[in-house]
Design an enzyme around this catalytic site. Sequence first.
Site, PDB file in Angstrom:
ATOM      1  N   ASP A   1       0.826  -1.203   0.000  1.00 16.97           N
ATOM      2  CA  ASP A   1       0.000   0.000   0.000  1.00 16.97           C
ATOM      3  C   ASP A   1       0.863   1.256   0.000  1.00 16.97           C
ATOM      4  O   ASP A   1       2.061   1.202   0.302  1.00 16.97           O
ATOM      5  CB  ASP A   1      -0.906  -0.024   1.242  1.00 16.97           C
ATOM      6  CG  ASP A   1      -2.292   0.539   0.963  1.00 16.97           C
ATOM      7  OD1 ASP A   1      -2.410   1.407   0.083  1.00 16.97           O
ATOM      8  OD2 ASP A   1      -3.256   0.111   1.632  1.00 16.97           O
TER       9      ASP A   1
ATOM     10  N   ASP B   1     -10.779   2.171  -3.431  1.00 20.02           N
ATOM     11  CA  ASP B   1     -11.266   1.860  -2.084  1.00 20.02           C
ATOM     12  C   ASP B   1     -12.788   1.828  -2.057  1.00 20.02           C
ATOM     13  O   ASP B   1     -13.387   1.454  -1.053  1.00 20.02           O
ATOM     14  CB  ASP B   1     -10.765   2.907  -1.082  1.00 20.02           C
ATOM     15  CG  ASP B   1      -9.411   2.528  -0.513  1.00 20.02           C
ATOM     16  OD1 ASP B   1      -8.948   1.399  -0.761  1.00 20.02           O
ATOM     17  OD2 ASP B   1      -8.812   3.372   0.187  1.00 20.02           O
TER      18      ASP B   1
END
Length: 725
Positions: free
Chosen positions: A456, A526
């Site tokens: 990430d 997301d």
Amino acid sequence: MGVALAWHGATAETLHVATPATSMVLEATEGRPLKFVYYGDRLADADVAMLEASGAKPVDAYPVYGLTSHRETAMSVTHPDGNMTLDLAVAGVKESEDPDGARVLTVSMADKYYPFGVDINYRTYPDADVIETWAEAVNNGKGTVILREFASGFLPIRRDDVYLTSFYGTWANEGRVSERPLQHGMTVIKNKDGARNSHTAHAEVMFSLDGRPQEHSGRTIGAALCYSGNYRLRIDTGDSDVHEFYAGINEDNSAYRLARGERFVTPPLALTYSDEGKGGVSRNFHRWGRDHRLAHGKDLRKILLNSWEGVYFDINEEGMAQMMHDIADMGGELFVMDDGWFGVKYPRNNDSTSLGDWTVDTTKLPSGIAGLCATAKKNGIRFGIWIEPEMTNTLSELYEAHPEYVIKPSHRDAVQGRGGTQLVLDMANPKVQDLVFHVVDTLMTNYPEIDYIKWDSNAPIMNHGSQYLSADNQSHLVIDFHRGLAKTLDRIRAKYPDVTIQACASGGGRANWGVMPWFDEFWVSDNTDAVQRVYMQWGTSHFFPAIAMASHISASPNHQTHRIISLKYRTDVAMSGRLGMEIQPKDMTAEEKDQTRRAIADYKKIRPVVQQGDLYRLLSPYDGKGAASLMYVSPDKNEAVYYWWRLNNDINPQLPRVPMAGLDPDATYTVHELNRIDNEPLPFEGKSFTGRYLMANGLEMPETHKVDYHKLNDYSSRVLQLIKK
Ligand code: GLA
């Protein structure tokens, strides 16, 4: 196919950079700048020879600043004596072949006075219709040359009714499509995030040369800058006969000082051309990407459960074991433990602490990662883990020990990101590169069973300042960050070629071909809301294949939009990409689990077609017709999967019937509905139709599902498998 006509070292030479279906023609004359003559359909040698006779006007293939200063340029420099001009002339041409059959044509240009050169490279593959071009600047002198502009490539696009397709968006709404005619003035598409580069604009564009962009027809050019950092694409429509397209690293605040003997290599600009519209460009990029750029592009991906939306930071051994059991039970193949598993002095219970402290929190996970790997094995699945190694928090042992590792200007307090405490590590610093390498190396050495890493990156570079770079080289910060990242990822891949790595960056912040050689896939967004995903995945599919697009079934109401969407629809959307789940299975009913079990089994049947097939976008969600539809067809055209999703819930909406595409017109295909929930089969279930009929007429999709009254809901959807008889 590579270069058909070779350089003989003497005067003018025509260079034919050819792929199976496309040609780029250049003219290299010793002592003169390299000229661009043609890009488009594959030409016969006889036509190449006649290009100029046909009226083609050669233009500079790589315009430089100084002697034609009235226009945009690809490169500008300041020589050590302050001279701000370049005057480049062809000095030589050479060809080389990579071990994988790729051929590289390099045209070397040298400045007529200064010891400074620029190589322009063109890479082709025998089986891909993509040409990669990039520039390399070399300082052969004693003093430092300052690079002020350093585009990867330039492409002149003939003026006519040309449309630009580009992508925009923001966090949780990535990959939106914009289509507009190119008009006078300059269009700039750029990124300045520093760390990630595709939440907002994308570094990929298409040019439709025959007016309004079409999916299946029209001459279309596709261009993708393959880079992980800040980029700038410019299209200047001035008084020349062409739209001038430049693409490269964003030079804003990034002037680069090239020391004596140093070479500056720009990232590649990948180009394709197709007369099959946007769809042709997409398929060319997908094939090239899977075969030559994406990590493990030819291997099928595992079906996974990721813990994030199921438990967020609430990681514990029992919960992880339950999730592993549940995904295995539904037919999944991999479990990924997301954020929240690490931190000793500062346990990671929320997003304000611990990044950098990659030690397992044994209060949450007493048996550690070894225990989790063992549980995965017991369940017959593989185990994956989340990390965010380029970052730290001010509340972390790493930051306490090494405040000099973060990006921060001198004499200023750093602006802090996520959680109010997040800072970006200075990847320009070799010690930080080592540190990041060791995050992965330690995990993989201690737990070789780890099959998947979610990498990430959740903060932009907000503070300009390197504590590592010299005062003179502060403007190198962002470029050197990405060089450091590349070096580190190269090292990781050299040692761990097999592990699957996902590029996540607060969702879709790293959807760029620049990072794909190290990564197997990216997290599209997301936002897991299925309806919004139809739009985001539609846009993203213009340049990226389904195999790279992680697409997960999540909860309803959705955690981002709070929209209530049926499991059927959520699954049907996720099944059009790299299928996974991002949900707490404990909260699913037995019936929902059964339905998912069947859907996963169905997905396994179509996985090779979805992940390796050719994409045909059929009905755009942007057309406002109340539905969207696309299909994948296997390269041999023996199998296909058709998707159809409703996008509104009006009664009697007069939905269009959607003709299919990409099938063999003379073959007969049997239709079978997948992930079926209806009490009755569709009228065409098990029936056969010719490809010709399906491509002319399509099949009629009912507006709703035939289910018991209490199960009726909005957002109907269909997935059909087509198998050649
Ligand atoms: C980012 C990612 C999410 C999740 C969280 C964890 O936002 O995009 O998928 O991994 O971080 O903190």
